[in-house]
Design a protein around this motif. Structure first.
Motif, PDB file in Angstrom:
ATOM      1  N   ASN A   5      94.528  68.703  48.842  1.00 31.16           N
ATOM      2  CA  ASN A   5      94.973  67.846  47.757  1.00 31.16           C
ATOM      3  C   ASN A   5      94.091  68.007  46.540  1.00 31.16           C
ATOM      4  N   SER A   8      95.183  70.170  43.412  1.00 28.31           N
ATOM      5  CA  SER A   8      95.824  69.534  42.255  1.00 28.31           C
ATOM      6  C   SER A   8      94.797  69.001  41.289  1.00 28.31           C
ATOM      7  N   THR A  42      93.175  78.034  44.300  1.00 28.93           N
ATOM      8  CA  THR A  42      93.728  77.922  45.652  1.00 28.93           C
ATOM      9  C   THR A  42      92.874  78.696  46.645  1.00 28.93           C
ATOM     10  N   THR A  93     101.544  72.950  38.377  1.00 26.62           N
ATOM     11  CA  THR A  93     102.049  72.173  39.509  1.00 26.62           C
ATOM     12  C   THR A  93     103.227  72.889  40.165  1.00 26.62           C
ATOM     13  N   ALA A  94     104.108  73.455  39.356  1.00 23.41           N
ATOM     14  CA  ALA A  94     105.254  74.189  39.908  1.00 23.41           C
ATOM     15  C   ALA A  94     104.785  75.387  40.729  1.00 23.41           C
ATOM     16  N   GLN A  96     101.900  75.736  42.185  1.00 27.07           N
ATOM     17  CA  GLN A  96     101.246  75.216  43.385  1.00 27.07           C
ATOM     18  C   GLN A  96     102.291  74.832  44.432  1.00 27.07           C
ATOM     19  N   GLN A  97     103.376  74.212  44.007  1.00 27.27           N
ATOM     20  CA  GLN A  97     104.428  73.812  44.939  1.00 27.27           C
ATOM     21  C   GLN A  97     105.070  75.024  45.605  1.00 27.27           C
ATOM     22  N   VAL A 100     102.636  76.038  48.362  1.00 27.37           N
ATOM     23  CA  VAL A 100     102.693  75.078  49.471  1.00 27.37           C
ATOM     24  C   VAL A 100     103.948  75.310  50.308  1.00 27.37           C
ATOM     25  N   ALA A 101     105.082  75.483  49.644  1.00 23.20           N
ATOM     26  CA  ALA A 101     106.337  75.721  50.371  1.00 23.20           C
ATOM     27  C   ALA A 101     106.308  77.057  51.110  1.00 23.20           C
ATOM     28  N   GLU A 106     103.141  71.433  53.397  1.00 21.66           N
ATOM     29  CA  GLU A 106     103.477  70.085  52.948  1.00 21.66           C
ATOM     30  C   GLU A 106     102.659  69.046  53.717  1.00 21.66           C
TER      31      GLU A 106
END
Length: 136
Positions: A5, A8, A42, A93-94, A96-97, A100-101, A106
């Motif tokens: 976390n 972020s 990351t 953020t996009a 990073q998502q 994560v996906a 998640e």
């Protein structure tokens, strides 16, 4: 996992460098800069969260230098007061998502985090080039 976390938070902190002083001449951050931020932050968080991964500081420092030189050549200033860039928080953020996906993080566990880092190494990604496997 709390340290994931903090990815972020690290990204938000980097974005704030240029967000405090915005001028009419500010431009969107280049995609190569956003990718470099995601790759470096990351990789650092993966290494902090996985006992069998570490950061290859020499490789990361060299890549960071290349990005900074490119930014300066593109007319961006790399000072703490102003970078010449608009805030990039949403774009980061996009990205990073997507990461994560891609790795199913998640709800991260230590095993998933380590597997994500090792997958990046195996895939030969830029992020993976910043990581090395170590003995815990």
């Amino acid at each position: 996992m709390q340290s994931l976390n903090s990815i972020s938070l690290a990204i938000a902190a980097v974005c704030m460098i240029g967000a405090n002083v915005v001028s009419a001449a500010d431009r969107p951050a280049p995609a190569y800069y956003l990718e470099a931020l995601i790759d470096t932050t990351t990789a650092q968080q993966l290494a902090l969260s996985c006992p069998s991964l570490s950061v290859d500081l020499a490789v990361m420092a060299k890549a960071t230098g290349v990005v900074i030189n490119r930014l300066e050549a593109d007319g961006f200033t790399m000072t703490a007061e102003q970078t010449g860039m608009l805030s990039s928080e949403d774009a980061l953020t996009a990205r990073q998502q997507v990461f994560v996906a891609k790795h199913g993080l998640e709800t991260p566990t230590p095993d998933l985090v380590c597997a994500a880092g090792k997958a990046e190494i195996a895939e030969g990604t830029v992020m993976g080039s910043f990581l090395i496997e170590v003995q815990p």
